[in-house]
Design a protein around this motif. Structure first.
Motif, PDB file in Angstrom:
ATOM      1  N   LEU A 196      10.362  -2.192 -12.813  1.00 49.11           N
ATOM      2  CA  LEU A 196       9.880  -2.097 -14.189  1.00 49.11           C
ATOM      3  C   LEU A 196      10.667  -0.994 -14.874  1.00 49.11           C
ATOM      4  CD1 LEU A 196       6.025  -2.111 -13.612  1.00 49.11           C
ATOM      5  CD2 LEU A 196       7.393  -3.978 -14.509  1.00 49.11           C
ATOM      6  N   HIS A 197      11.255  -1.304 -15.996  1.00 44.31           N
ATOM      7  CA  HIS A 197      11.919  -0.252 -16.748  1.00 44.31           C
ATOM      8  C   HIS A 197      10.852   0.580 -17.430  1.00 44.31           C
ATOM      9  CE1 HIS A 197      16.018  -1.487 -16.038  1.00 44.31           C
ATOM     10  NE2 HIS A 197      15.510  -2.704 -15.962  1.00 44.31           N
ATOM     11  N   TYR A 198      11.126   1.842 -17.629  1.00 38.86           N
ATOM     12  CA  TYR A 198      10.130   2.778 -18.121  1.00 38.86           C
ATOM     13  C   TYR A 198       9.462   2.280 -19.398  1.00 38.86           C
ATOM     14  CZ  TYR A 198       7.892   7.191 -19.146  1.00 38.86           C
ATOM     15  OH  TYR A 198       6.966   8.143 -19.410  1.00 38.86           O
ATOM     16  N   ALA A 199      10.231   1.669 -20.301  1.00 42.93           N
ATOM     17  CA  ALA A 199       9.664   1.152 -21.551  1.00 42.93           C
ATOM     18  C   ALA A 199       8.642   0.052 -21.270  1.00 42.93           C
ATOM     19  CB  ALA A 199      10.770   0.636 -22.458  1.00 42.93           C
ATOM     20  N   GLN A 200       8.913  -0.814 -20.288  1.00 50.33           N
ATOM     21  CA  GLN A 200       7.967  -1.872 -19.938  1.00 50.33           C
ATOM     22  C   GLN A 200       6.675  -1.271 -19.407  1.00 50.33           C
ATOM     23  OE1 GLN A 200      10.749  -3.719 -17.194  1.00 50.33           O
ATOM     24  NE2 GLN A 200      10.503  -5.664 -18.307  1.00 50.33           N
ATOM     25  N   ARG A 222      13.646   3.874 -14.486  1.00 52.22           N
ATOM     26  CA  ARG A 222      12.845   2.716 -14.130  1.00 52.22           C
ATOM     27  C   ARG A 222      11.878   3.084 -13.010  1.00 52.22           C
ATOM     28  NH1 ARG A 222      17.126  -1.098 -10.836  1.00 52.22           N
ATOM     29  NH2 ARG A 222      17.111   0.134  -8.928  1.00 52.22           N
ATOM     30  N   VAL A 223      10.885   2.241 -12.855  1.00 49.17           N
ATOM     31  CA  VAL A 223       9.883   2.400 -11.810  1.00 49.17           C
ATOM     32  C   VAL A 223      10.024   1.242 -10.843  1.00 49.17           C
ATOM     33  CG1 VAL A 223       7.399   2.426 -11.344  1.00 49.17           C
ATOM     34  CG2 VAL A 223       8.294   3.571 -13.366  1.00 49.17           C
ATOM     35  N   THR A 224       9.987   1.504  -9.546  1.00 52.73           N
ATOM     36  CA  THR A 224       9.964   0.430  -8.559  1.00 52.73           C
ATOM     37  C   THR A 224       8.598   0.411  -7.895  1.00 52.73           C
ATOM     38  OG1 THR A 224      10.931   1.862  -6.872  1.00 52.73           O
ATOM     39  CG2 THR A 224      12.448   0.469  -8.107  1.00 52.73           C
ATOM     40  N   VAL A 225       8.045  -0.791  -7.783  1.00 48.44           N
ATOM     41  CA  VAL A 225       6.733  -0.993  -7.188  1.00 48.44           C
ATOM     42  C   VAL A 225       6.911  -1.873  -5.953  1.00 48.44           C
ATOM     43  CG1 VAL A 225       4.410  -1.895  -7.562  1.00 48.44           C
ATOM     44  CG2 VAL A 225       5.678  -0.897  -9.473  1.00 48.44           C
ATOM     45  N   PRO A 226       6.563  -1.367  -4.769  1.00 48.77           N
ATOM     46  CA  PRO A 226       6.698  -2.194  -3.575  1.00 48.77           C
ATOM     47  C   PRO A 226       5.683  -3.346  -3.592  1.00 48.77           C
ATOM     48  CG  PRO A 226       5.950   0.021  -2.999  1.00 48.77           C
ATOM     49  CD  PRO A 226       6.088  -0.033  -4.470  1.00 48.77           C
ATOM     50  N   VAL A 227       6.158  -4.552  -3.332  1.00 47.31           N
ATOM     51  CA  VAL A 227       5.312  -5.743  -3.328  1.00 47.31           C
ATOM     52  C   VAL A 227       5.669  -6.631  -2.137  1.00 47.31           C
ATOM     53  CG1 VAL A 227       4.981  -5.817  -5.843  1.00 47.31           C
ATOM     54  CG2 VAL A 227       6.873  -7.056  -4.819  1.00 47.31           C
ATOM     55  N   LYS A 286       0.816  -1.201   0.000  1.00 43.54           N
ATOM     56  CA  LYS A 286       0.000   0.000   0.000  1.00 43.54           C
ATOM     57  C   LYS A 286       0.859   1.264   0.000  1.00 43.54           C
ATOM     58  CE  LYS A 286      -3.773  -2.350   2.096  1.00 43.54           C
ATOM     59  NZ  LYS A 286      -5.096  -2.244   2.498  1.00 43.54           N
ATOM     60  N   ARG A 287       1.925   1.222  -0.770  1.00 43.55           N
ATOM     61  CA  ARG A 287       2.783   2.397  -0.949  1.00 43.55           C
ATOM     62  C   ARG A 287       2.845   2.709  -2.436  1.00 43.55           C
ATOM     63  NH1 ARG A 287       6.891  -0.761   2.070  1.00 43.55           N
ATOM     64  NH2 ARG A 287       7.930  -0.713   0.076  1.00 43.55           N
ATOM     65  N   ASP A 288       3.150   3.945  -2.774  1.00 47.26           N
ATOM     66  CA  ASP A 288       3.205   4.369  -4.167  1.00 47.26           C
ATOM     67  C   ASP A 288       4.430   3.825  -4.883  1.00 47.26           C
ATOM     68  OD1 ASP A 288       0.871   5.824  -4.028  1.00 47.26           O
ATOM     69  OD2 ASP A 288       1.885   7.701  -3.548  1.00 47.26           O
ATOM     70  N   ALA A 289       4.278   3.650  -6.181  1.00 45.81           N
ATOM     71  CA  ALA A 289       5.418   3.327  -7.036  1.00 45.81           C
ATOM     72  C   ALA A 289       6.316   4.562  -7.103  1.00 45.81           C
ATOM     73  CB  ALA A 289       4.931   2.945  -8.427  1.00 45.81           C
ATOM     74  N   ARG A 290       7.596   4.334  -7.353  1.00 47.61           N
ATOM     75  CA  ARG A 290       8.551   5.438  -7.446  1.00 47.61           C
ATOM     76  C   ARG A 290       9.295   5.376  -8.770  1.00 47.61           C
ATOM     77  NH1 ARG A 290      12.195   4.767  -2.504  1.00 47.61           N
ATOM     78  NH2 ARG A 290      11.563   2.626  -2.795  1.00 47.61           N
ATOM     79  N   TYR A 291       9.470   6.537  -9.394  1.00 51.39           N
ATOM     80  CA  TYR A 291      10.237   6.631 -10.639  1.00 51.39           C
ATOM     81  C   TYR A 291      11.656   7.084 -10.326  1.00 51.39           C
ATOM     82  CZ  TYR A 291      11.866   8.143 -15.189  1.00 51.39           C
ATOM     83  OH  TYR A 291      12.611   8.306 -16.317  1.00 51.39           O
ATOM     84  N   ASP A 292      12.634   6.334 -10.822  1.00 50.85           N
ATOM     85  CA  ASP A 292      14.050   6.654 -10.656  1.00 50.85           C
ATOM     86  C   ASP A 292      14.545   7.228 -11.981  1.00 50.85           C
ATOM     87  OD1 ASP A 292      16.836   6.651 -10.505  1.00 50.85           O
ATOM     88  OD2 ASP A 292      16.932   4.733  -9.448  1.00 50.85           O
ATOM     89  N   ARG A 293      14.750   8.549 -12.027  1.00 48.39           N
ATOM     90  CA  ARG A 293      15.173   9.215 -13.266  1.00 48.39           C
ATOM     91  C   ARG A 293      16.556   8.775 -13.723  1.00 48.39           C
ATOM     92  NH1 ARG A 293      13.291  14.967 -11.242  1.00 48.39           N
ATOM     93  NH2 ARG A 293      11.073  14.692 -11.615  1.00 48.39           N
TER      94      ARG A 293
END
Length: 61
Positions: free
Chosen positions: A39-43, A18-23, A7-14
């Motif tokens: 997840l890489h931005y393209a994915q 890429r995007v990290t999604v807590p699971v 229940k936390r937000d995804a974060r974008y690493d410029r």
């Protein structure tokens, strides 16, 4: 084994683009581990495009 989103937000690493999604990963043995799915931005972009093509009410996996 399966993973559920935390229940936390995804974060974008410029820097890494890429995007990290807590699971939480749940093992068949009952063990659970909190981690991040990367997840890489393209994915992520492809997933969003697929969702938009199918519509939000249909399955888009």
């Amino acid at each position: 084994m399966h993973a559920t989103p935390s229940k936390r937000d995804a974060r974008y690493d410029r820097v890494r683009d890429r995007v990290t999604v807590p699971v939480t990963v749940h093992g068949d043995d009952g063990m659970s581990v909190e981690t991040e799915m990367v997840l890489h931005y393209a994915q992520l972009g492809r997933l969003i495009e697929r969702r938009d093509r199918c519509g939000r009410t249909e399955g888009w996996a």
